[in-house]
Write a protein that holds these residues in place. Structure first.
Motif, mmCIF file in Angstrom:
data_model
loop_
_atom_site.group_PDB
_atom_site.id
_atom_site.type_symbol
_atom_site.label_atom_id
_atom_site.label_comp_id
_atom_site.label_asym_id
_atom_site.label_seq_id
_atom_site.Cartn_x
_atom_site.Cartn_y
_atom_site.Cartn_z
ATOM 1 N N LEU A 180 0.829 -1.205 0.000
ATOM 2 C CA LEU A 180 0.000 0.000 0.000
ATOM 3 C C LEU A 180 0.860 1.250 0.000
ATOM 4 N N ASP A 181 1.934 1.238 0.779
ATOM 5 C CA ASP A 181 2.868 2.373 0.778
ATOM 6 C C ASP A 181 3.455 2.582 -0.614
ATOM 7 N N SER A 182 3.808 1.492 -1.276
ATOM 8 C CA SER A 182 4.365 1.567 -2.619
ATOM 9 C C SER A 182 3.352 2.140 -3.610
ATOM 10 N N ILE A 183 2.104 1.715 -3.488
ATOM 11 C CA ILE A 183 1.043 2.226 -4.358
ATOM 12 C C ILE A 183 0.842 3.722 -4.144
ATOM 13 N N ARG A 184 0.864 4.130 -2.886
ATOM 14 C CA ARG A 184 0.677 5.555 -2.572
ATOM 15 C C ARG A 184 1.832 6.399 -3.096
ATOM 16 N N ARG A 185 3.060 5.875 -2.976
ATOM 17 C CA ARG A 185 4.216 6.612 -3.503
ATOM 18 C C ARG A 185 4.133 6.765 -5.019
ATOM 19 N N GLU A 186 3.696 5.695 -5.688
ATOM 20 C CA GLU A 186 3.546 5.762 -7.139
ATOM 21 C C GLU A 186 2.442 6.747 -7.528
ATOM 22 N N ASP A 187 1.345 6.758 -6.773
ATOM 23 C CA ASP A 187 0.269 7.723 -7.033
ATOM 24 C C ASP A 187 0.777 9.157 -6.886
ATOM 25 N N VAL B 237 4.937 12.719 -27.522
ATOM 26 C CA VAL B 237 3.712 12.080 -27.032
ATOM 27 C C VAL B 237 2.774 13.140 -26.482
ATOM 28 N N ILE B 238 1.515 13.014 -26.843
ATOM 29 C CA ILE B 238 0.482 13.914 -26.337
ATOM 30 C C ILE B 238 -0.588 13.080 -25.634
ATOM 31 N N PHE B 239 -0.853 13.434 -24.384
ATOM 32 C CA PHE B 239 -1.868 12.733 -23.596
ATOM 33 C C PHE B 239 -3.065 13.639 -23.329
ATOM 34 N N LYS B 240 -4.146 13.022 -22.884
ATOM 35 C CA LYS B 240 -5.262 13.786 -22.343
ATOM 36 C C LYS B 240 -4.835 14.370 -20.996
ATOM 37 N N PRO B 241 -5.460 15.452 -20.543
ATOM 38 C CA PRO B 241 -5.115 16.008 -19.224
ATOM 39 C C PRO B 241 -5.249 14.966 -18.115
ATOM 40 N N ASN B 242 -4.299 15.030 -17.172
ATOM 41 C CA ASN B 242 -4.294 14.176 -15.974
ATOM 42 C C ASN B 242 -4.178 12.683 -16.276
ATOM 43 N N THR B 243 -3.545 12.358 -17.382
ATOM 44 C CA THR B 243 -3.291 10.953 -17.678
ATOM 45 C C THR B 243 -2.293 10.383 -16.677
ATOM 46 N N LYS B 244 -2.573 9.190 -16.203
ATOM 47 C CA LYS B 244 -1.655 8.505 -15.291
ATOM 48 C C LYS B 244 -1.462 7.077 -15.782
ATOM 49 N N ILE B 245 -0.215 6.719 -16.040
ATOM 50 C CA ILE B 245 0.116 5.361 -16.474
ATOM 51 C C ILE B 245 1.149 4.816 -15.504
ATOM 52 N N GLU B 246 0.750 3.826 -14.737
ATOM 53 C CA GLU B 246 1.640 3.266 -13.727
ATOM 54 C C GLU B 246 2.956 2.801 -14.344
ATOM 55 N N GLY B 247 4.058 3.252 -13.769
ATOM 56 C CA GLY B 247 5.373 2.809 -14.208
ATOM 57 C C GLY B 247 6.061 3.721 -15.198
ATOM 58 N N VAL B 248 5.336 4.641 -15.824
ATOM 59 C CA VAL B 248 5.974 5.530 -16.797
ATOM 60 C C VAL B 248 7.012 6.385 -16.095
ATOM 61 N N ASN B 249 8.237 6.321 -16.613
ATOM 62 C CA ASN B 249 9.366 7.008 -15.985
ATOM 63 C C ASN B 249 10.442 7.182 -17.039
ATOM 64 N N ASP B 250 11.520 7.846 -16.670
ATOM 65 C CA ASP B 250 12.688 7.929 -17.538
ATOM 66 C C ASP B 250 13.035 6.519 -18.023
ATOM 67 N N SER B 251 13.177 6.352 -19.336
ATOM 68 C CA SER B 251 13.396 5.015 -19.901
ATOM 69 C C SER B 251 14.630 4.333 -19.329
ATOM 70 N N LYS B 252 15.626 5.130 -18.931
ATOM 71 C CA LYS B 252 16.867 4.557 -18.397
ATOM 72 C C LYS B 252 16.652 3.904 -17.036
ATOM 73 N N LYS B 253 15.569 4.240 -16.363
ATOM 74 C CA LYS B 253 15.290 3.683 -15.042
ATOM 75 C C LYS B 253 14.422 2.424 -15.112
ATOM 76 N N LEU B 254 14.089 2.005 -16.324
ATOM 77 C CA LEU B 254 13.197 0.864 -16.500
ATOM 78 C C LEU B 254 13.931 -0.303 -17.140
ATOM 79 N N SER B 255 13.499 -1.504 -16.821
ATOM 80 C CA SER B 255 14.060 -2.679 -17.472
ATOM 81 C C SER B 255 13.569 -2.733 -18.912
ATOM 82 N N GLU B 256 14.264 -3.477 -19.737
ATOM 83 C CA GLU B 256 13.862 -3.583 -21.140
ATOM 84 C C GLU B 256 12.461 -4.179 -21.272
ATOM 85 N N SER B 257 12.160 -5.188 -20.473
ATOM 86 C CA SER B 257 10.842 -5.808 -20.557
ATOM 87 C C SER B 257 9.741 -4.836 -20.147
#
Length: 255
Positions: free
Chosen positions: A47-54, A95-115
């Motif tokens: 839950l703490d992790s979910i809240r931090r991501e939010d 990339v163009i999003f709608k206002p207030n778009t939230k996609i879990e995990g979206v971050n600097d590509s260098k901080k993400l695994s290839e998968s």
């Protein structure tokens, strides 16, 4: 819950929505069984992790929201991949999003695994209002230099859009010759959801190109280093020479 065994409790928790976590954490903590209490501890951590991501997802919409508050309607985030390698293209994305778009995990590509980047690549394209990708090859990089080639790739990406954006958020640069309001943001791929999303599209696209080149030019290790100047790469150049995809302007000291 006391009438249920640990396996049954785990099955309930696995199918529980996060908004119910707090209620069940309080219940499970009062259970006398240590194994059940441990489930409560794990739920609390999740839950703490979910809240931090939010909170993070809320924070990385700040620059987009500032743009909307200024009256802009169609805000594009831009980033590139491949400025530093010795071989291959430089790739930019917008990339163009709608206002207030939230996609879990979206971050600097260098901080993400290839998968994870591969997973988000399709999600971003699906959720984007619009996106564009621009590619400039090594010959153009040699002709115009890498900075100008990067600008060219960014302009190509913008030109791929179905509708012209009225505001651009760009990772640490301003594109010359573009008659659109721009906001260069230092470390923008960590601070803007649209820039972060663009960094993922650019990175995944470029990696895919380098995988193809690895098959065309075996023995250079393009699949592993993506054209960057690793020891393996320099040794391959010394042994086999340069390929048609190498940037000669980056290799002046060894040509």
């Amino acid at each position: 819950m006391k009438d249920k065994n640990v396996k049954e409790i785990k099955e309930i928790i696995d199918n529980l929505s996060s908004d119910k976590y707090l209620e069940y954490i309080d219940i499970l903590r009062l259970d006398e069984r240590k194994s059940v209490q441990n489930i409560a501890v794990k739920m609390a951590k999740k839950l703490d992790s979910i809240r931090r991501e939010d909170e993070r997802l809320e924070a990385i919409n700040i620059f987009e929201n500032e743009g909307y508050n200024k009256g802009y309607m169609y805000i594009g985030g831009i980033d590139e991949a491949g400025r530093g390698p010795l071989a291959g293209p430089v790739v930019a994305a917008v990339v163009i999003f709608k206002p207030n778009t939230k996609i879990e995990g979206v971050n600097d590509s260098k901080k993400l695994s290839e998968s994870r980047r591969d997973e988000l690549f399709d999600i971003i394209k699906d959720q984007a209002l619009d996106y564009g990708i621009g590619i400039v090859n090594n010959e153009e990089i040699d002709k115009f230099n890498i900075l100008n080639a990067t600008y060219m790739a960014m302009k190509k990406a913008v030109n791929c859009l179905e509708k012209n954006p009225d505001y651009l958020l760009i990772d640490a640069t301003t594109i010359p010759g573009v008659d659109i309001a721009q906001n260069p943001i230092i470390k923008g791929d960590l601070k803007s959801i649209s820039i972060a999303a663009a960094s993922i599209l650019a990175k995944v696209t470029r990696d895919s190109i380098m995988y193809q080149y690895d098959e065309v030019y075996p023995g250079y290790g393009f699949k592993s280093h993506k054209g960057y100047g690793t020891k393996e790469h320099y040794e391959a150049i010394e042994k086999q020479g340069i390929t048609p995809i190498h940037r000669k302007s980056f290799l002046k000291n060894i040509l």
